[in-house]
Design a protein around this motif. Sequence first.
Motif, short mmCIF file in Angstrom:
data_model
loop_
_atom_site.label_atom_id
_atom_site.label_comp_id
_atom_site.label_asym_id
_atom_site.label_seq_id
_atom_site.Cartn_x
_atom_site.Cartn_y
_atom_site.Cartn_z
N ILE A 1 4.94 -45.28 -55.85
CA ILE A 1 4.89 -46.07 -57.26
C ILE A 1 6.24 -44.82 -57.67
O ILE A 1 7.04 -45.27 -58.85
CB ILE A 1 4.11 -46.43 -56.97
N ASP A 2 5.45 -43.63 -57.63
CA ASP A 2 6.46 -42.85 -58.68
C ASP A 2 7.57 -42.76 -58.46
O ASP A 2 8.34 -42.39 -58.83
CB ASP A 2 5.71 -41.57 -58.38
N VAL B 1 -0.21 -50.17 -63.22
CA VAL B 1 -0.82 -51.16 -62.77
C VAL B 1 -2.20 -51.39 -63.01
O VAL B 1 -2.85 -50.43 -63.78
CB VAL B 1 -1.32 -50.85 -61.16
N VAL B 2 -2.44 -52.81 -63.24
CA VAL B 2 -3.68 -52.96 -64.40
C VAL B 2 -5.15 -54.29 -63.59
O VAL B 2 -4.41 -55.00 -62.58
CB VAL B 2 -3.24 -53.96 -65.62
N TYR C 1 3.78 -42.80 -66.41
CA TYR C 1 3.86 -41.44 -66.94
C TYR C 1 2.44 -40.81 -67.64
O TYR C 1 2.07 -39.96 -68.45
CB TYR C 1 4.60 -42.33 -68.39
N THR C 2 1.38 -41.39 -66.45
CA THR C 2 -0.04 -40.71 -66.92
C THR C 2 -0.87 -40.44 -68.09
O THR C 2 -1.29 -40.37 -68.48
CB THR C 2 0.31 -39.56 -66.67
N ASN D 1 -1.40 -43.16 -70.87
CA ASN D 1 -2.25 -44.26 -70.65
C ASN D 1 -2.99 -44.43 -69.38
O ASN D 1 -3.28 -45.43 -69.34
CB ASN D 1 -1.40 -45.63 -71.13
N GLN D 2 -3.58 -44.06 -68.00
CA GLN D 2 -4.05 -43.82 -67.46
C GLN D 2 -4.97 -43.58 -67.42
O GLN D 2 -5.92 -42.73 -68.14
CB GLN D 2 -3.48 -43.01 -66.40
N GLY D 3 -6.14 -44.91 -67.38
CA GLY D 3 -7.37 -45.06 -67.83
C GLY D 3 -7.75 -45.67 -68.63
O GLY D 3 -9.34 -46.35 -69.35
N ASN D 4 -7.44 -45.81 -69.56
CA ASN D 4 -7.06 -46.18 -70.63
C ASN D 4 -7.00 -48.36 -70.32
O ASN D 4 -6.67 -48.48 -69.42
CB ASN D 4 -5.89 -46.28 -71.82
N TYR D 5 -7.82 -49.26 -71.01
CA TYR D 5 -7.93 -49.97 -71.49
C TYR D 5 -5.77 -51.01 -72.34
O TYR D 5 -6.09 -50.66 -72.57
CB TYR D 5 -8.74 -51.31 -72.25
#
Length: 469
Positions: A77-78, A90-91, A102-103, A105-109
């Motif tokens: 993916i990177d 990926v959601v 970009y890391t 917003n990773q883990g955010n909604y």
Amino acid sequence: MKGNPFKSLKFVMFLSFFLFFMLIIFAYNVLMLKSYNKKMIDEKLAFVQNQCSILGNQILVNQYTMDSMQGNLNVQIDQLANVWEGRILVVDTNYRIIKDTYTINQGNYIVYDEVFKVMRGEKDKNISMAKDTAEVIIPIANADKVISGVMLASVSLKDIENTNGYVSSQANVLILLFSFFAFAAAFVISNICVHDIKKLNSKIKELDDGHLDDLHVKSRYNELSQLIDSFSVLLTKMQTVEASRQEFVSNVSHELKTPITSMKVLADSLLMQEDVPAEMYREFMTDMVDEIDRENKIINDLLTLVKMDKKAALEVEQVNINALLELLLKRIKPIAAKRNIEVVFESFRDVVGEVDEVKLSLAFSNLIENAVKYNNDGGNVHVSLNADHKFFYVKVQDNGVGIPEDSQAQVFERFYRVDKARSRETGGTGLGLAITRNAILMHKGAIKLYSEPGEGTTFTVRIPLKYVN
């Protein structure tokens, strides 16, 4: 005098062809660049969608677990995001971002309306374009089309813009090259188009200098051929008019000289004799008066013809044609009676027309007088009048000597006589029918002749009831 070159047909045609060619070149260039740009973008977006679908299938196999996202899948993916100079998200079904290249917003909604629509199946995909980027949102679904997440990929279009810039610069070089060919083609075509016109103009100049008797010019164009034919017809008419003018001058000189010559002979005869008896003086003087009357008649007829040739204005008024013809016949019947010629007038209806009474009287009088003069003793003259809703018709028919077929086309010419000796005996000047024809033409009418030698002659006249200037 050459005149303004920018107003020449050659320049106008050259400019028209050149602009036409350039318009086609520029239009083709614009359409080609737009088509190429669209094709490049479509191909890139199709590739992005295909790669995202492949990654989505792998994500389904790994069931969205973070551990499973380590290793090869994360690297893929990177790497793909780096190749695209963009960003991939990926959601999952809870709208939680489980992967962000970009890391940030990773883990955010994620709260994004287009993502909601794709996740709920309202849209099978979403593609949006910005200035130099494109965003693709596709669902992550299994074989049964059950959606368990979405992938959002933002890709850079700068590489396409750079390619388009290079293609555009190459196209500009081609435009310059094609512009040169367009200039040359327009120049050649415009020269070809005006070549025949130049040739025709050259021939007309030669004609003006008196070096040609006809226009021997052929053209490849129908319109120019028609123009050349029209010029040839006009030239023929001009030559005919010139020949007629020369013949007219010759005839006038001859006709005017003849009475003068006769008077001179009579006068010389008297002067050469001594003690001439009074009876001879009287006889010679009577002959001289006759010659003077003849000269005067010729001059009057010439003046009448000249006035009609100048297209003098008609004194148009409402005239009863029946009464006009009856008056003319009343004047001519005594002359006919001397030779026992019967003159009959037949009117089919009362006719009132808008005519010049003086000029039309002269025309009809000439026709009727000729029918009497060139008739046989004891013959007859039939004059008829008829009309329809548009024209009135006058027919003058006799059973006299007739006119030979080879002379019928010339009887309306000035000074033309079928039988010169008989014409002079009857006092004719050879101008009567020319005057008649001119008077009828001034009324926008027409005159026709039908004749058989030894059987008689018929003149038919058609004149509009209402005069149109």
